[in-house]
Design an enzyme around this catalytic site. Structure first.
Site, PDB file in Angstrom:
ATOM      1  N   SER A  83       2.528   0.562 -13.020  1.00  0.00           N
ATOM      2  CA  SER A  83       1.829   1.842 -13.021  1.00  0.00           C
ATOM      3  C   SER A  83       2.438   2.811 -14.043  1.00  0.00           C
ATOM      4  O   SER A  83       2.493   2.500 -15.229  1.00  0.00           O
ATOM      5  CB  SER A  83       1.867   2.392 -11.589  1.00  0.00           C
ATOM      6  OG  SER A  83       1.180   3.594 -11.462  1.00  0.00           O
ATOM      7  N   ASP A 128      -8.391  -2.441  -8.659  1.00  0.00           N
ATOM      8  CA  ASP A 128      -7.407  -1.389  -8.896  1.00  0.00           C
ATOM      9  C   ASP A 128      -8.116  -0.104  -9.323  1.00  0.00           C
ATOM     10  O   ASP A 128      -8.669  -0.010 -10.413  1.00  0.00           O
ATOM     11  CB  ASP A 128      -6.443  -1.863  -9.990  1.00  0.00           C
ATOM     12  CG  ASP A 128      -5.194  -1.024 -10.099  1.00  0.00           C
ATOM     13  OD1 ASP A 128      -5.277   0.196  -9.810  1.00  0.00           O
ATOM     14  OD2 ASP A 128      -4.144  -1.563 -10.466  1.00  0.00           O
ATOM     15  N   HIS A 134      -3.987  -1.631  -6.769  1.00  0.00           N
ATOM     16  CA  HIS A 134      -2.823  -1.064  -7.463  1.00  0.00           C
ATOM     17  C   HIS A 134      -1.480  -1.453  -6.852  1.00  0.00           C
ATOM     18  O   HIS A 134      -0.574  -1.894  -7.542  1.00  0.00           O
ATOM     19  CB  HIS A 134      -2.954   0.465  -7.489  1.00  0.00           C
ATOM     20  CG  HIS A 134      -2.160   1.116  -8.568  1.00  0.00           C
ATOM     21  ND1 HIS A 134      -2.427   0.920  -9.911  1.00  0.00           N
ATOM     22  CD2 HIS A 134      -1.102   1.958  -8.528  1.00  0.00           C
ATOM     23  CE1 HIS A 134      -1.568   1.618 -10.641  1.00  0.00           C
ATOM     24  NE2 HIS A 134      -0.759   2.257  -9.826  1.00  0.00           N
TER      25      HIS A 134
END
Ligand SMILES: *[C@@H]1O[C@H](CO)[C@@H](O)[C@H](O)[C@H]1NC(C)=O
Ligand SMILES: *[C@@H]1O[C@H](CO)[C@@H](O)[C@H](O)[C@H]1NC(C)=O
Length: 371
Positions: free
Chosen positions: A184, A312, A345
């Protein structure tokens, strides 16, 4: 003023909401555990999550050039190894967490399932980074985290100060080129650094999980609307502060980081923090618009592994497509891409089958760099 603060919080909650809705309950069990250790955790990450599984682990500190004291955990060898000198010959791996979490997040899954311990068991010398402002990295040589001055940074500072401090330290301790794993925000700051030619001399390879570089297609409509409409006003009126909502225990980050991310959502380009006023930008950058991070400038021979998910909401498939398009002139044999159709995610850090699907691919990628 309060209204603006509300919008700022709204953006944060959108990001949290995305994270929270993406983890199939894993985060729900995580937050209560974290809240027991809120402001000054008694035990470090080593004690609470590594040593208890029978691994060696050292708590270390690194001070950035702008004075932030970051905590760093080193897991120098696998559980089965005896003796203590093995680390010298091993390849180091720096593991960098994402937004609103910290290094502990990598260790939520059991020891056979989490990335740091899997890497240690596979012969790597593992270093877990914790960015400024998170529970274990809240000290500064002169600033107090209860003051706005402490929070006066965006992710630009993670690029210019936090990452170089950690890389310099690990490189100085090991004398080995470093493998990097980011998730991320940990991918964004790495890509931004590499595009400026930073870190690359100390770097062997980089694995980017759930990459965020472009955020135009981020799926939470509310988050996008909030980001697009209100970012300018938040920047100038709210100023700088800590984002750390009480009773909801994500790791703190700065308002400026959230605003900076929101700017990426709004403009679809990757640039340094925009002060939203030509005179302020001129003062900080010598230009009326903030300089861009040009990802085309990432060295084309840098070994990269990118893994992204079909579910995601933050690292949207179309945005990753945009990133891959920018990387189209990368050396073909230096870029590996994995698409995991049903991954969201947070699955990349705590998915129950992350080991089989993603971590084994990361290990295979690192091994290919020996060849
Ligand atoms: C934040 O840093 C800038 C310089 O980059 C400075 O002009 C500003 O006054 C600082 N704000 C706070 C609240 O410390
Ligand atoms: C980014 O860099 C590439 C290659 O160096 C260049 O062709 C391109 O114009 C740059 N993009 C921007 C927006 O400056």
């Amino acid at each position: 003023m309060e209204g603006k603060l509300g919008f700022g919080a709204l953006i944060l909650f959108c990001f949290i909401a995305i994270l929270a809705t993406q983890v199939d309950g894993a985060l729900a069990s995580f937050f209560p555990r974290k809240s027991a250790s809120s402001s000054s955790p008694p035990d470090g990450i080593c004690a609470s999550s590594v040593i208890i599984h029978g691994y060696k682990c050292q708590e270390l500190q690194v001070t950035t050039k702008d004075g932030y004291i970051l905590s760093l955990q080193r897991i120098p060898q696998g559980r089965a190894e005896v003796g203590g000198s093995g680390a010298n010959k091993k390849q180091p791996v720096i593991i960098q967490h994402g937004l609103i979490v910290d290094g502990l997040t990598w260790l939520i899954n059991g020891p056979e399932q989490n990335l740091p311990l899997i890497l240690a068991d596979n012969g790597y010398d593992v270093w877990i980074a914790n960015t400024r402002g998170t529970s274990y990295s809240r000290r500064h040589v002169s600033l107090d985290p209860s003051t706005p001055a402490y929070w006066n940074w965006s992710w630009d500072e993670l690029v210019s100060y936090d990452l170089p401090a950690v890389f310099d330290y690990v490189y100085s301790q090991t004398g080995q080129k470093i493998n990097y794993v980011g998730h991320s925000l940990g991918t964004l700051i790495a890509l931004a650094s590499f595009s400026e030619g930073n870190l690359v001399n100390q770097l062997k390879s980089a694995a980017l999980l759930s990459p965020i570089a472009y955020l135009s297609h981020m799926k939470t409509a509310l988050g996008v609307v909030a980001a697009k409409s209100f970012v300018g006003e938040i920047t100038t009126i709210l100023g700088v502060a800590e984002f750390n909502p009480k009773g909801n225990e994500p790791q703190a980050t700065s308002t400026k980081t959230m605003v900076h991310l929101a700017q990426t959502v709004r403009r679809g380009i990757l640039s340094k923090f925009n002060y939203e006023r030509p005179d302020y930008n001129l003062m900080h950058y010598g230009e009326e618009l903030p300089p861009i991070y040009n990802l085309s400038n990432i060295p084309h021979n840098l070994p990269l592994f990118i893994s992204y998910g079909g579910q995601d909401a933050l690292s949207d498939v179309l945005d990753v497509g945009n990133l891959l398009d920018i990387l189209r002139s990368h050396d073909v044999d230096k870029l590996s891409v994995q698409f995991v159709k049903n991954y969201a995610h947070a699955d990349f850090i705590m998915g129950f089958n992350a080991k089989d699907i993603v971590y084994n691919a990361v290990l295979a990628f690192f091994k290919r760099q020996f060849a």
